[in-house]
Write a protein that holds these residues in place. Structure first.
Motif, PDB file in Angstrom:
ATOM      1  N   TYR A 139      -9.573   6.904   3.726  1.00  0.00           N
ATOM      2  CA  TYR A 139      -8.658   8.040   3.610  1.00  0.00           C
ATOM      3  C   TYR A 139      -8.967   8.864   2.359  1.00  0.00           C
ATOM      4  O   TYR A 139      -9.061  10.097   2.419  1.00  0.00           O
ATOM      5  CB  TYR A 139      -7.219   7.541   3.567  1.00  0.00           C
ATOM      6  CG  TYR A 139      -6.219   8.594   3.147  1.00  0.00           C
ATOM      7  CD1 TYR A 139      -5.781   9.561   4.052  1.00  0.00           C
ATOM      8  CD2 TYR A 139      -5.729   8.633   1.846  1.00  0.00           C
ATOM      9  CE1 TYR A 139      -4.870  10.536   3.670  1.00  0.00           C
ATOM     10  CE2 TYR A 139      -4.817   9.603   1.456  1.00  0.00           C
ATOM     11  CZ  TYR A 139      -4.394  10.547   2.369  1.00  0.00           C
ATOM     12  OH  TYR A 139      -3.504  11.519   1.989  1.00  0.00           O
TER      13      TYR A 139
ATOM     14  N   ALA B 142      -7.606   2.621   3.490  1.00  0.00           N
ATOM     15  CA  ALA B 142      -7.211   3.416   2.323  1.00  0.00           C
ATOM     16  C   ALA B 142      -8.433   4.029   1.655  1.00  0.00           C
ATOM     17  O   ALA B 142      -8.421   5.210   1.258  1.00  0.00           O
ATOM     18  CB  ALA B 142      -6.443   2.542   1.335  1.00  0.00           C
TER      19      ALA B 142
ATOM     20  N   GLU C 127      -7.040  -2.139   3.355  1.00  0.00           N
ATOM     21  CA  GLU C 127      -7.796  -1.738   2.168  1.00  0.00           C
ATOM     22  C   GLU C 127      -8.921  -0.786   2.554  1.00  0.00           C
ATOM     23  O   GLU C 127      -9.099   0.268   1.936  1.00  0.00           O
ATOM     24  CB  GLU C 127      -8.383  -2.965   1.463  1.00  0.00           C
ATOM     25  CG  GLU C 127      -7.403  -3.753   0.638  1.00  0.00           C
ATOM     26  CD  GLU C 127      -8.113  -4.860  -0.161  1.00  0.00           C
ATOM     27  OE1 GLU C 127      -9.368  -4.821  -0.239  1.00  0.00           O
ATOM     28  OE2 GLU C 127      -7.421  -5.742  -0.691  1.00  0.00           O
TER      29      GLU C 127
ATOM     30  N   LEU D  17       0.824  -1.207   0.000  1.00  0.00           N
ATOM     31  CA  LEU D  17       0.000   0.000   0.000  1.00  0.00           C
ATOM     32  C   LEU D  17       0.860   1.259   0.000  1.00  0.00           C
ATOM     33  O   LEU D  17       0.596   2.212  -0.744  1.00  0.00           O
ATOM     34  CB  LEU D  17      -0.940  -0.009   1.211  1.00  0.00           C
ATOM     35  CG  LEU D  17      -1.813   1.240   1.395  1.00  0.00           C
ATOM     36  CD1 LEU D  17      -2.708   1.463   0.179  1.00  0.00           C
ATOM     37  CD2 LEU D  17      -2.662   1.111   2.668  1.00  0.00           C
ATOM     38  N   THR D  18       1.909   1.256   0.803  1.00  0.00           N
ATOM     39  CA  THR D  18       2.770   2.433   0.888  1.00  0.00           C
ATOM     40  C   THR D  18       3.482   2.698  -0.429  1.00  0.00           C
ATOM     41  O   THR D  18       3.612   3.849  -0.859  1.00  0.00           O
ATOM     42  CB  THR D  18       3.803   2.254   2.019  1.00  0.00           C
ATOM     43  OG1 THR D  18       3.112   2.036   3.252  1.00  0.00           O
ATOM     44  CG2 THR D  18       4.683   3.484   2.159  1.00  0.00           C
TER      45      THR D  18
ATOM     46  N   VAL E 216      -8.737   0.077  -3.929  1.00  0.00           N
ATOM     47  CA  VAL E 216      -7.437  -0.535  -3.632  1.00  0.00           C
ATOM     48  C   VAL E 216      -7.623  -2.024  -3.401  1.00  0.00           C
ATOM     49  O   VAL E 216      -8.582  -2.448  -2.745  1.00  0.00           O
ATOM     50  CB  VAL E 216      -6.799   0.115  -2.385  1.00  0.00           C
ATOM     51  CG1 VAL E 216      -5.536  -0.633  -1.973  1.00  0.00           C
ATOM     52  CG2 VAL E 216      -6.480   1.580  -2.641  1.00  0.00           C
TER      53      VAL E 216
ATOM     54  N   LEU F 121       3.675   5.645   6.128  1.00  0.00           N
ATOM     55  CA  LEU F 121       2.419   5.074   6.630  1.00  0.00           C
ATOM     56  C   LEU F 121       2.679   4.546   8.031  1.00  0.00           C
ATOM     57  O   LEU F 121       3.649   3.817   8.255  1.00  0.00           O
ATOM     58  CB  LEU F 121       1.946   3.958   5.706  1.00  0.00           C
ATOM     59  CG  LEU F 121       0.643   3.242   6.075  1.00  0.00           C
ATOM     60  CD1 LEU F 121      -0.087   2.795   4.802  1.00  0.00           C
ATOM     61  CD2 LEU F 121       0.876   2.022   6.987  1.00  0.00           C
TER      62      LEU F 121
ATOM     63  N   LEU G  59       1.094   4.285  -2.935  1.00  0.00           N
ATOM     64  CA  LEU G  59       0.825   5.695  -2.657  1.00  0.00           C
ATOM     65  C   LEU G  59       2.081   6.545  -2.780  1.00  0.00           C
ATOM     66  O   LEU G  59       2.059   7.634  -3.366  1.00  0.00           O
ATOM     67  CB  LEU G  59       0.223   5.838  -1.255  1.00  0.00           C
ATOM     68  CG  LEU G  59      -1.094   5.097  -1.016  1.00  0.00           C
ATOM     69  CD1 LEU G  59      -1.523   5.230   0.438  1.00  0.00           C
ATOM     70  CD2 LEU G  59      -2.183   5.620  -1.932  1.00  0.00           C
TER      71      LEU G  59
END
Length: 342
Positions: A168, A165, A162, A65-66, A179, A81, A69
């Motif tokens: 967010y 995210a 997920e 994920l990081t 995501v 993160l 992004l």
């Protein structure tokens, strides 16, 4: 499928390459996004600590994920993160230094982890939301001393990364975003040590006409019972995009024989998808003796003195496990002059 820049339509590349993040556009759906595939880089991140398998899986999700992004940063900087929660894994930190370096660390409570495992049905997988528990997730963009940090914070209420995210982007960016994350342990024959793989896909709806993005109003909370609340219908293109992404299976994201281009072609071939040059992802810690010295120099003289044991100070990097040793005289009298209130 078309590639970029300046190339004609072609078949997707069949050659799968790990530790890459691949940007893409689906022009017909006004969608753009990224796919990340992690192999050796994830193993290198996880190798620094003796994490149990569920913690490795969760940290792998956080790293994927990081990178998704952080790789969107247009200039050099850091995307960080961090989670702080009451669950068995009470702290996650992933630090992505653009354009490619990533490091990560997890802190967990072995007793809480064992209790959670005992409460699961036989053979049931750990749920990332259960591992995290309740708390918050912070995403920070740090572009250096000359630019103010940007930070977005969302609550973690028993859901996974997920879901966090999605919350967010709804709350902070108001950009329709989907995501998908997946992590798998790969077993090897002959008693060889297993390895880990992670994959992720992020797609966003970014039409040129801003009126097509209609964020749903937050629930007012105090509306009288029976009050009809406004409903914002989703754009048809975004509805179709989400439906296509919904067909994506975890195994496809971590399949070592499936290239990112073929994965994207499977999802979007009917609409056409453009891929852009992939960027490498490298497991690399930014710690150094000089950086550690700089951190210690910001402590008060009393704090530095309290760290001395047998005439030395030892500092271990939580990310990579490297230990830096200093003589007491190097540290205790170093740094800025100590003054009250400084």
């Amino acid at each position: 499928m078309t590639s970029h820049p300046h190339s004609q339509s072609r078949a997707p590349d069949a050659h799968a390459v790990d530790d890459r993040v691949t940007p893409f556009h689906v022009d017909a759906l006004d969608a753009r996004g990224r796919v990340v595939r992690l192999g050796a880089s994830l193993d290198a991140v996880l190798a620094h600590h003796d994490y149990p398998a569920p913690v490795k899986r969760l940290l792998g999700e956080a790293v994927a994920l990081t990178v998704l992004l952080g790789s969107t940063l247009k200039i050099e900087g850091r995307f960080i993160l961090q989670t702080r929660t009451d669950g068995p894994v009470d702290l996650l930190v992933v630090d992505f230094a653009a354009p490619q370096d990533v490091r990560a660390y997890a802190r967990f409570d072995a007793e809480k982890l064992a209790a959670l495992q005992a409460s699961l049905l036989a053979g049931a997988a750990f749920d990332s939301g259960a591992l995290l528990g309740h708390g918050h997730l912070a995403m920070t963009i740090d572009q250096g001393l000359s630019v103010n940090r940007y930070q977005g914070v969302v609550a973690l209420e028993g859901g996974g990364l997920e879901a966090a995210a999605h919350q967010y982007f709804t709350q902070s960016e108001q950009i329709p975003t989907r995501v998908r994350l997946a992590v798998a342990e790969e077993m090897h024959p002959g008693g060889a040590a297993s390895s880990w793989r992670a994959g992720g896909l992020m797609v966003q709806f970014l039409p040129s006409e801003g009126g097509r993005v209609r964020p749903v109003d937050l629930h007012p909370g105090d509306a009288p019972e029976g009050t009809e609340l406004p409903v914002a219908d989703e754009d048809d293109a975004w509805t179709e995009t989400q439906s296509l992404v919904g067909t994506l299976e975890d195994v496809e994201l971590v399949d070592a024989d499936l290239s990112s281009e073929r994965l994207l072609y499977r999802l979007f071939h009917e609409r056409g998808v453009r891929v852009f040059d992939a960027a490498a992802v490298v497991a690399k810690c930014s710690c150094s003796r000089e950086r550690v010295m700089g951190v210690l120099a910001n402590f008060s003289q009393e704090e530095r003195a309290s760290l001395v044991e047998d005439g030395r100070i030892g500092v271990t990097c939580e990310f990579c496990g490297r230990t830096y040793a200093f003589k007491a005289e190097e540290i205790v009298d170093a740094g800025a002059p100590d003054s009250a209130g400084a």
